[in-house]
Write a protein that holds these residues in place. Structure first.
Motif, PDB file in Angstrom:
ATOM      1  N   UNK A 100     -47.345 -28.065  35.761  1.00 28.35           N
ATOM      2  CA  UNK A 100     -46.087 -27.676  35.110  1.00 28.35           C
ATOM      3  C   UNK A 100     -44.861 -28.050  35.927  1.00 28.35           C
ATOM      4  N   UNK A 101     -45.075 -28.682  37.074  1.00 27.99           N
ATOM      5  CA  UNK A 101     -43.968 -29.038  37.956  1.00 27.99           C
ATOM      6  C   UNK A 101     -43.764 -30.548  37.852  1.00 27.99           C
ATOM      7  N   UNK A 102     -42.564 -30.954  37.480  1.00 31.61           N
ATOM      8  CA  UNK A 102     -42.298 -32.380  37.263  1.00 31.61           C
ATOM      9  C   UNK A 102     -42.233 -33.133  38.591  1.00 31.61           C
ATOM     10  N   UNK A 103     -42.515 -34.417  38.527  1.00 30.88           N
ATOM     11  CA  UNK A 103     -42.403 -35.280  39.709  1.00 30.88           C
ATOM     12  C   UNK A 103     -40.965 -35.248  40.221  1.00 30.88           C
ATOM     13  N   UNK A 104     -40.015 -35.198  39.299  1.00 34.47           N
ATOM     14  CA  UNK A 104     -38.595 -35.140  39.658  1.00 34.47           C
ATOM     15  C   UNK A 104     -38.298 -33.888  40.479  1.00 34.47           C
ATOM     16  N   UNK A 105     -38.899 -32.751  40.087  1.00 31.83           N
ATOM     17  CA  UNK A 105     -38.667 -31.514  40.828  1.00 31.83           C
ATOM     18  C   UNK A 105     -39.317 -31.582  42.215  1.00 31.83           C
ATOM     19  N   UNK A 106     -40.531 -32.104  42.276  1.00 32.34           N
ATOM     20  CA  UNK A 106     -41.206 -32.275  43.578  1.00 32.34           C
ATOM     21  C   UNK A 106     -40.311 -33.087  44.504  1.00 32.34           C
ATOM     22  N   UNK A 107     -39.759 -34.179  43.975  1.00 28.69           N
ATOM     23  CA  UNK A 107     -38.890 -35.051  44.779  1.00 28.69           C
ATOM     24  C   UNK A 107     -37.621 -34.327  45.212  1.00 28.69           C
ATOM     25  N   UNK A 108     -37.084 -33.428  44.360  1.00 30.98           N
ATOM     26  CA  UNK A 108     -35.866 -32.700  44.739  1.00 30.98           C
ATOM     27  C   UNK A 108     -36.150 -31.706  45.871  1.00 30.98           C
ATOM     28  N   UNK A 109     -37.330 -31.064  45.844  1.00 29.95           N
ATOM     29  CA  UNK A 109     -37.718 -30.160  46.931  1.00 29.95           C
ATOM     30  C   UNK A 109     -37.847 -30.955  48.236  1.00 29.95           C
ATOM     31  N   UNK A 110     -38.559 -32.081  48.159  1.00 29.29           N
ATOM     32  CA  UNK A 110     -38.770 -32.915  49.340  1.00 29.29           C
ATOM     33  C   UNK A 110     -37.436 -33.450  49.870  1.00 29.29           C
ATOM     34  N   UNK A 111     -36.555 -33.888  48.971  1.00 28.57           N
ATOM     35  CA  UNK A 111     -35.242 -34.410  49.398  1.00 28.57           C
ATOM     36  C   UNK A 111     -34.445 -33.332  50.126  1.00 28.57           C
ATOM     37  N   UNK A 112     -34.481 -32.110  49.601  1.00 25.46           N
ATOM     38  CA  UNK A 112     -33.768 -31.012  50.252  1.00 25.46           C
ATOM     39  C   UNK A 112     -34.348 -30.749  51.646  1.00 25.46           C
ATOM     40  N   UNK A 113     -35.673 -30.704  51.735  1.00 24.46           N
ATOM     41  CA  UNK A 113     -36.329 -30.339  52.999  1.00 24.46           C
ATOM     42  C   UNK A 113     -36.334 -31.461  54.029  1.00 24.46           C
ATOM     43  N   UNK A 114     -36.139 -32.720  53.599  1.00 22.97           N
ATOM     44  CA  UNK A 114     -36.056 -33.848  54.541  1.00 22.97           C
ATOM     45  C   UNK A 114     -35.041 -33.545  55.634  1.00 22.97           C
ATOM     46  N   UNK A 115     -33.897 -33.011  55.241  1.00 18.98           N
ATOM     47  CA  UNK A 115     -32.814 -32.720  56.166  1.00 18.98           C
ATOM     48  C   UNK A 115     -33.209 -31.618  57.150  1.00 18.98           C
ATOM     49  N   UNK A 116     -33.832 -30.537  56.630  1.00 16.42           N
ATOM     50  CA  UNK A 116     -34.285 -29.449  57.506  1.00 16.42           C
ATOM     51  C   UNK A 116     -35.323 -29.949  58.509  1.00 16.42           C
ATOM     52  N   UNK A 117     -36.250 -30.768  58.020  1.00 12.69           N
ATOM     53  CA  UNK A 117     -37.305 -31.290  58.905  1.00 12.69           C
ATOM     54  C   UNK A 117     -36.697 -32.143  60.015  1.00 12.69           C
TER      55      UNK A 117
END
Length: 139
Positions: A100-117
């Motif tokens: 139920x989670x779109x690829x677009x949403x997965x990418x938005x989570x990863x994009x946000x966390x890239x900076x934190x990482x």
């Protein structure tokens, strides 16, 4: 990420069933996890562990938090960080299994966390993905 697979090898499904029973965990849950993960003979340990955490928790954020607590090298009660590449692998797997989670949403989570990482020696923990500014893991 080749080190990840070497560190967490495949396990025979029967061996996991035996361990599960020895821990007195619900028998129906192991069958459900093996079915959901489409595990037949050999089981990718981290995928199995990830699905087991989702069966024990009520939502994806709590399941990933539990995974971090299990896999971290931080001391008990610490920030429960794991390598960001491992987080991305496990989160993407669970999100795809969820369906139920779109690829677009997965990418938005990863994009946000890239900076934190990048600011945290390539480590991520629950404080990062539970932050109010981070897109919810579950979509």
């Amino acid at each position: 990420s080749s080190g990840i697979n070497a560190e967490w090898p495949l396990r025979p499904g029967d061996e996991l069933k035996t361990k599960w029973q020895q821990l007195s965990l619900p028998a129906d849950r192991i069958e459900e996890i093996l079915r959901l993960g489409n595990f037949v003979a050999n089981v990718k340990w981290l995928n199995f562990l990830s699905l087991a955490c989702t069966s024990l928790e009520s939502n994806l954020t709590d399941a990933v938090t539990l995974l971090c607590k299990i896999l971290t090298k931080d001391p008990e009660g610490g920030p429960a960080r794991i390598p960001y590449d491992l987080f991305k692998q496990l989160y993407t797997y669970l999100a795809e299994v969820d369906g139920n989670i779109t690829q677009e949403h997965i990418e938005s989570v990863v994009a946000y966390l890239d900076n934190d990482a990048a600011k945290n020696e390539n480590m991520i923990g629950p404080a990062h993905f539970s932050h109010s500014f981070c897109p919810k893991l579950s979509g």
